[in-house]
Motif scaffolding. Sequence first.
Motif, short mmCIF file in Angstrom:
data_model
loop_
_atom_site.label_atom_id
_atom_site.label_comp_id
_atom_site.label_asym_id
_atom_site.label_seq_id
_atom_site.Cartn_x
_atom_site.Cartn_y
_atom_site.Cartn_z
N LEU A 1 42.34 36.14 31.72
CA LEU A 1 42.97 35.21 32.52
C LEU A 1 42.97 35.84 33.96
O LEU A 1 42.74 35.24 35.24
CB LEU A 1 44.53 35.53 32.24
CG LEU A 1 45.27 34.63 31.70
CD1 LEU A 1 46.89 33.88 31.24
CD2 LEU A 1 44.42 32.90 31.77
N MET A 2 42.99 37.76 33.95
CA MET A 2 42.76 38.36 35.55
C MET A 2 41.03 37.98 35.51
O MET A 2 40.60 37.50 36.63
CB MET A 2 42.97 39.75 34.89
CG MET A 2 44.02 40.09 34.84
SD MET A 2 44.62 42.08 35.41
CE MET A 2 43.70 42.56 33.56
N ARG A 3 40.05 37.93 34.21
CA ARG A 3 38.50 37.22 34.94
C ARG A 3 38.84 35.76 35.82
O ARG A 3 37.82 35.83 36.62
CB ARG A 3 37.47 37.09 33.35
CG ARG A 3 37.28 39.06 33.96
CD ARG A 3 36.85 39.06 32.18
NE ARG A 3 36.53 40.21 31.52
CZ ARG A 3 35.98 40.52 30.25
NH1 ARG A 3 36.00 39.60 29.33
NH2 ARG A 3 35.73 42.20 30.10
N GLN A 4 39.26 35.22 34.92
CA GLN A 4 38.87 33.81 35.56
C GLN A 4 39.73 33.63 36.69
O GLN A 4 40.23 32.77 37.22
CB GLN A 4 39.54 32.61 34.71
CG GLN A 4 38.70 32.87 33.35
CD GLN A 4 39.88 31.94 32.25
OE1 GLN A 4 41.02 31.88 32.41
NE2 GLN A 4 38.78 32.01 31.07
N ASP B 1 43.88 36.27 41.53
CA ASP B 1 45.33 36.31 42.15
C ASP B 1 46.65 36.11 40.84
O ASP B 1 47.18 36.54 40.97
CB ASP B 1 45.32 34.99 43.12
CG ASP B 1 44.28 35.01 43.64
OD1 ASP B 1 44.63 35.96 44.62
OD2 ASP B 1 43.90 33.82 44.50
N PHE B 2 45.91 35.97 39.38
CA PHE B 2 46.88 36.76 38.10
C PHE B 2 47.65 37.60 38.15
O PHE B 2 49.35 37.73 38.65
CB PHE B 2 46.17 35.80 36.95
CG PHE B 2 47.35 36.56 36.05
CD1 PHE B 2 48.07 35.14 36.14
CD2 PHE B 2 47.10 37.67 35.11
CE1 PHE B 2 48.78 35.71 34.41
CE2 PHE B 2 47.82 37.24 33.95
CZ PHE B 2 49.13 36.53 33.45
N MET B 3 47.16 39.12 38.82
CA MET B 3 47.48 40.34 38.81
C MET B 3 46.31 41.29 39.48
O MET B 3 45.58 40.71 39.75
CB MET B 3 47.65 40.63 36.93
CG MET B 3 48.66 40.31 36.25
SD MET B 3 49.32 41.46 35.30
CE MET B 3 48.52 41.53 34.06
N ILE B 4 47.00 42.52 40.21
CA ILE B 4 46.09 42.96 40.24
C ILE B 4 45.47 44.29 39.56
O ILE B 4 46.58 44.62 38.86
CB ILE B 4 46.55 44.04 41.25
CG1 ILE B 4 48.20 43.15 43.07
CG2 ILE B 4 46.14 45.06 42.05
CD1 ILE B 4 48.61 43.44 43.35
N SER C 1 56.69 43.29 40.99
CA SER C 1 57.00 43.17 42.80
C SER C 1 56.21 41.70 43.73
O SER C 1 56.46 40.73 43.99
CB SER C 1 57.56 44.25 43.57
OG SER C 1 58.12 44.33 44.77
N LYS C 2 54.58 42.62 43.15
CA LYS C 2 53.80 41.71 44.12
C LYS C 2 53.01 40.56 43.49
O LYS C 2 52.99 39.16 44.43
CB LYS C 2 52.99 42.36 44.47
CG LYS C 2 53.41 43.59 45.37
CD LYS C 2 51.51 44.64 45.98
CE LYS C 2 52.16 45.71 46.66
NZ LYS C 2 52.07 45.36 47.60
N LYS C 3 53.39 40.20 41.93
CA LYS C 3 52.63 38.97 41.71
C LYS C 3 53.29 38.60 40.74
O LYS C 3 53.66 37.43 40.66
CB LYS C 3 51.59 39.62 41.16
CG LYS C 3 50.05 39.80 41.55
CD LYS C 3 49.62 38.72 42.47
CE LYS C 3 48.51 39.38 43.27
NZ LYS C 3 48.48 37.65 44.51
N LEU C 4 53.83 38.83 39.53
CA LEU C 4 54.09 38.97 38.06
C LEU C 4 55.99 37.39 38.99
O LEU C 4 56.07 36.46 37.89
CB LEU C 4 54.78 39.10 36.82
CG LEU C 4 52.99 40.04 36.42
CD1 LEU C 4 53.24 41.33 35.87
CD2 LEU C 4 52.53 38.78 36.52
#
Length: 227
Positions: free
Chosen positions: A78-81, A84-87, A153-156
Amino acid sequence: MMNLYKRGMIFVTFLGSCLSIALVAAALGTNYWVISQARRTPNPTESDGHIHFGLFQGKKELNVAYGWRTYQFSVLELMRQDIDFMIYGYWLTTVVTTVISLLFTTAAAVFAVINTATTPIGTFTGVPGLYLWNSLTIILQMFAVSFWVAQFSKKLQHNVMSLEDRKNLWTSEGMASYGHSFWFMVAAVIVHIINLNFIYFGTSDSREKKSTVPVTEEKGNGAIMLY
């Protein structure tokens, strides 16, 4: 008696380290670092979703009034695709510090057994080593916990949906929370803090000093009587 007390207290830290190993292993192996519900913005009352994932794998169940559909997914994929999903740096730091903390926890357990059975004189194998291994474990586990809190805090807390789901108007804004896998790590930190307290009270010289006071006083009284 004093030596037995000391070894007993150190053995308790071995049990604590074993508990910590189990907690960290469970945190790595379970997929509940984050749990969340989801809705579609056009029809929130007719849609429902449940998502949970760990550091590596996750699962989502979505229902748009046509029945539940279940999907397994890879967090790394998911992070590769979707960048913005996660840092990625926060995720990597969480994984690395968690894994390394498991190694230091194992070292703390091993040297606790050694100190229970014998009295090592080396810095890293003796009582100073017990302080070192437990303290390093706490630092690493706190890093893992802190970076995941920052990630949340920043993403999820704003989104745990994939890019494809977001294009289909799914949202999890404000519906995410920490799962029990995350709390396993918090519990492991507490365990090692307790370990440090057991080491301190078990190996402190204060008890020995207290036990020698009556002997000193007795000698002093004897000298007075002699004169």
